[in-house]
Design an enzyme around this catalytic site. Structure first.
Site, PDB file in Angstrom:
ATOM      1  N   GLY A 188       0.808  -1.216   0.000  1.00  0.00           N
ATOM      2  CA  GLY A 188       0.000   0.000   0.000  1.00  0.00           C
ATOM      3  C   GLY A 188       0.837   1.260   0.000  1.00  0.00           C
ATOM      4  CB  SER A 189      -0.131   4.692   0.881  1.00  0.00           C
ATOM      5  OG  SER A 189      -0.554   4.605   2.239  1.00  0.00           O
ATOM      6  CB  THR A 190       4.953   6.079   1.613  1.00  0.00           C
ATOM      7  OG1 THR A 190       5.410   5.627   0.339  1.00  0.00           O
ATOM      8  CG2 THR A 190       6.157   6.348   2.503  1.00  0.00           C
ATOM      9  CB  VAL A 192      -0.877   2.888   5.372  1.00  0.00           C
ATOM     10  CG1 VAL A 192      -1.326   1.686   6.196  1.00  0.00           C
ATOM     11  CG2 VAL A 192      -2.043   3.836   5.149  1.00  0.00           C
ATOM     12  N   GLY A 193       2.361   2.551   5.425  1.00  0.00           N
ATOM     13  CA  GLY A 193       3.533   1.709   5.652  1.00  0.00           C
ATOM     14  C   GLY A 193       4.312   2.132   6.888  1.00  0.00           C
ATOM     15  CD  GLU A 210       4.481  -3.721  -3.838  1.00  0.00           C
ATOM     16  OE1 GLU A 210       5.061  -2.751  -4.393  1.00  0.00           O
ATOM     17  OE2 GLU A 210       3.295  -3.981  -4.002  1.00  0.00           O
TER      18      GLU A 210
END
Length: 370
Positions: A188-190, A192-193, A210
């Protein structure tokens, strides 16, 4: 809201009681997952069409068949993956019997993504099953039809305790991340990462992230332009550009830009007709939030050379090429993740490399708070 501590504990009990570890059970679960895909292909296609207006071709090629091929590969390889290795020994261990045993982690959390909501949810599950783990599966709530179908189907084919499916949004995900897992896989997104990584740090849990990013292209006069245009536009338009490795922007000279734009304009017309909105092969933006973000990037960056038409009610943005784009434009500040392709003018490959490296350095400074 479910009691996530109980869910994780049941998955851990299933793992500790050897319901996932043996070669026989790993292959059984993989075959069951393959059976799920084979027996429910039509329903899965309908769910993907509901979430993203995916055509049958895209649903089958990039989601269903992609998964099936990975499962078949895992079934043929899992026995060799499990074998104990005897590595070369250094002098200090010359009298020792040195072995590498392949042990599963335990309870794995897989958090899927909305852009390929079937494939990016179940593909990591295939790997986790092949490795002998139990898996807590969390599909993306942004693709609700596919998430709901995964939650309905997985318990019919796999062990409910060892492979539970959790539905929900931010609140449910936040509570789930408070549990202790042995491995976390997130796509997902940076932004939320970073949250996932911070939660994992509480227990020093290993993580695979990823995440997306800007994928630049440089075109010079040596390329076969007809082939280059086909490949670039294909990569930018499948799933309406909502792919983490889609071409993000082009760097080239003004002469190359003019040639590319003309050929791309004709190719888009050939593939999607004069009105891509009515083409059965062109997807939609996943949500109004993402539509508004993309429209803002498009209208506040460069000039529209191709496309530009849009319909908020239908979540439709036409394949669009932007020219006269400046490095400071909003569209160059974040991953686009949509069917919009900006072109930035450079004089040569050296300038293109410096531009890309400069962008990476700027992003690194921003992320570290410098």
């Amino acid at each position: 809201m479910a009691n996530y501590a109980d869910v994780v504990e049941k998955a851990r009990t299933a793992f500790n009681s050897n319901q996932t570890k043996s070669l026989h059970l790993r292959k059984h679960h993989l075959r069951q997952l393959l059976k799920l895909l084979n027996e429910n292909s039509s329903d899965l296609q309908l769910a993907l069409a509901s979430d993203l207006r995916k055509s049958k071709q895209e649903a089958v090629l990039f989601e269903i068949e992609y998964l099936k091929n990975d499962i078949v590969n895992a079934l043929g390889s899992v026995e060799s993956w499990m074998k104990t290795e005897r590595p070369d020994k250094p002098l200090i261990n010359i009298m020792d019997d040195v072995l590498i045993h392949k042990d599963p982690y335990g309870v794995v959390l897989v958090m899927g993504a909305w852009n390929y909501p079937l494939q990016l949810t179940l593909l990591p599950v295939v790997g986790a099953i092949a490795a002998g783990n139990s898996v807590v599966i969390k599909p993306s709530e942004i693709a609700p039809a596919t998430a709901k179908l995964i939650a309905e189907l997985v318990p019919k084919y796999l062990n409910r305790d060892a492979f539970p499916v959790i539905l929900g949004g931010v609140e449910e995900t936040t509570q789930l991340l408070k549990q202790r897992f042995d491995y976390i896989f997130y796509t997902g997104s940076t932004s939320v990462g970073k949250i996932v990584r911070a939660a994992a740090n509480e227990y020093l849990t290993p993580v695979t992230l990823e995440l997306g990013g800007k994928s630049p292209l440089y075109i010079d006069g040596t390329v076969n332009m007809d082939i280059a245009v086909k490949r670039i536009i294909w990569g930018k338009c499948i799933n309406a550009g909502q792919t983490c490795i889609a071409p993000d922007y082009i760097l080239c000279t003004r002469q190359i830009q003019n040639t590319f734009v003309e050929k791309a304009k004709q190719l888009i017309k050939t593939w999607y007709t004069d009105d891509p909105k009515n083409s059965p092969d062109f997807c939609r933006i996943v949500s109004e939030k993402h539509f508004v973000r993309l429209l803002d990037l498009m209208t506040n960056s460069g000039s529209i050379a191709v496309g530009g038409r849009h319909d908020k009610k239908d979540l439709y943005i036409e394949p669009t090429i932007l020219t006269d784009v400046k490095p400071t434009d909003p569209i160059m500040k974040e991953e686009i993740f949509g069917p919009i392709l900006p072109i930035v003018i450079v004089d040569n490959a050296y300038d293109a490399i410096n531009f890309i490296n400069g962008s990476i350095k700027l992003k690194s400074k921003h992320k570290s708070g410098i």
